[in-house]
Write a protein that holds these residues in place. Sequence first.
Motif, mmCIF file in Angstrom:
data_model
loop_
_atom_site.group_PDB
_atom_site.id
_atom_site.type_symbol
_atom_site.label_atom_id
_atom_site.label_comp_id
_atom_site.label_asym_id
_atom_site.label_seq_id
_atom_site.Cartn_x
_atom_site.Cartn_y
_atom_site.Cartn_z
ATOM 1 N N TRP A 79 4.343 -4.187 -2.403
ATOM 2 C CA TRP A 79 2.997 -3.872 -1.908
ATOM 3 C C TRP A 79 2.666 -4.650 -0.637
ATOM 4 O O TRP A 79 1.958 -4.155 0.229
ATOM 5 C CB TRP A 79 1.952 -4.148 -2.977
ATOM 6 N N ARG A 80 3.171 -5.873 -0.513
ATOM 7 C CA ARG A 80 2.934 -6.632 0.712
ATOM 8 C C ARG A 80 3.617 -5.999 1.912
ATOM 9 O O ARG A 80 3.149 -6.098 3.042
ATOM 10 C CB ARG A 80 3.409 -8.073 0.547
ATOM 11 N N ALA A 81 4.730 -5.309 1.678
ATOM 12 C CA ALA A 81 5.454 -4.685 2.783
ATOM 13 C C ALA A 81 4.693 -3.504 3.353
ATOM 14 O O ALA A 81 4.773 -3.226 4.545
ATOM 15 C CB ALA A 81 6.839 -4.244 2.316
ATOM 16 N N ILE A 82 3.913 -2.802 2.509
ATOM 17 C CA ILE A 82 3.214 -1.617 3.000
ATOM 18 C C ILE A 82 1.714 -1.839 3.148
ATOM 19 O O ILE A 82 1.003 -0.925 3.556
ATOM 20 C CB ILE A 82 3.463 -0.409 2.069
ATOM 21 N N ALA A 83 1.239 -3.032 2.854
ATOM 22 C CA ALA A 83 -0.193 -3.316 2.938
ATOM 23 C C ALA A 83 -0.653 -3.311 4.388
ATOM 24 O O ALA A 83 0.062 -3.743 5.291
ATOM 25 C CB ALA A 83 -0.498 -4.658 2.297
ATOM 26 N N ASP A 84 -1.864 -2.831 4.598
ATOM 27 C CA ASP A 84 -2.463 -2.824 5.926
ATOM 28 C C ASP A 84 -3.202 -4.141 6.110
ATOM 29 O O ASP A 84 -4.251 -4.377 5.527
ATOM 30 C CB ASP A 84 -3.422 -1.644 6.044
ATOM 31 N N ASP A 85 -2.642 -5.011 6.933
ATOM 32 C CA ASP A 85 -3.213 -6.340 7.111
ATOM 33 C C ASP A 85 -4.385 -6.365 8.070
ATOM 34 O O ASP A 85 -5.184 -7.287 8.055
ATOM 35 C CB ASP A 85 -2.154 -7.311 7.604
ATOM 36 N N GLU A 86 -4.502 -5.373 8.935
ATOM 37 C CA GLU A 86 -5.605 -5.353 9.885
ATOM 38 C C GLU A 86 -6.857 -4.821 9.202
ATOM 39 O O GLU A 86 -6.805 -3.870 8.435
ATOM 40 C CB GLU A 86 -5.250 -4.460 11.070
ATOM 41 N N PRO A 87 -8.025 -5.427 9.467
ATOM 42 C CA PRO A 87 -9.264 -4.933 8.849
ATOM 43 C C PRO A 87 -9.613 -3.536 9.394
ATOM 44 O O PRO A 87 -9.369 -3.223 10.557
ATOM 45 C CB PRO A 87 -10.305 -5.961 9.257
ATOM 46 N N ALA A 88 -10.167 -2.743 8.508
ATOM 47 C CA ALA A 88 -10.547 -1.383 8.902
ATOM 48 C C ALA A 88 -11.804 -1.426 9.778
ATOM 49 O O ALA A 88 -12.725 -2.207 9.540
ATOM 50 C CB ALA A 88 -10.809 -0.548 7.664
ATOM 51 N N ASN A 89 -11.838 -0.589 10.781
ATOM 52 C CA ASN A 89 -12.995 -0.502 11.687
ATOM 53 C C ASN A 89 -13.843 0.681 11.242
ATOM 54 O O ASN A 89 -13.576 1.823 11.594
ATOM 55 C CB ASN A 89 -12.516 -0.331 13.136
#
Length: 55
Positions: A39-49
Amino acid sequence: MEVLVYLVPLALALGFVGLLGFLWSLKSGQYDDLDGAAWRAIADDEPANDQGPSK
């Protein structure tokens, strides 16, 4: 046939080293959290705008 005197012990020794490495990785906890790494490999680390496109 005399080369087998060297190859058979070498193959057994390499297999034993591989087994020891696998057992060490089990003991050190390498296989404790298999899903977390996936899950860490595909997680979106940037906050959503959520404010829409910027001008």
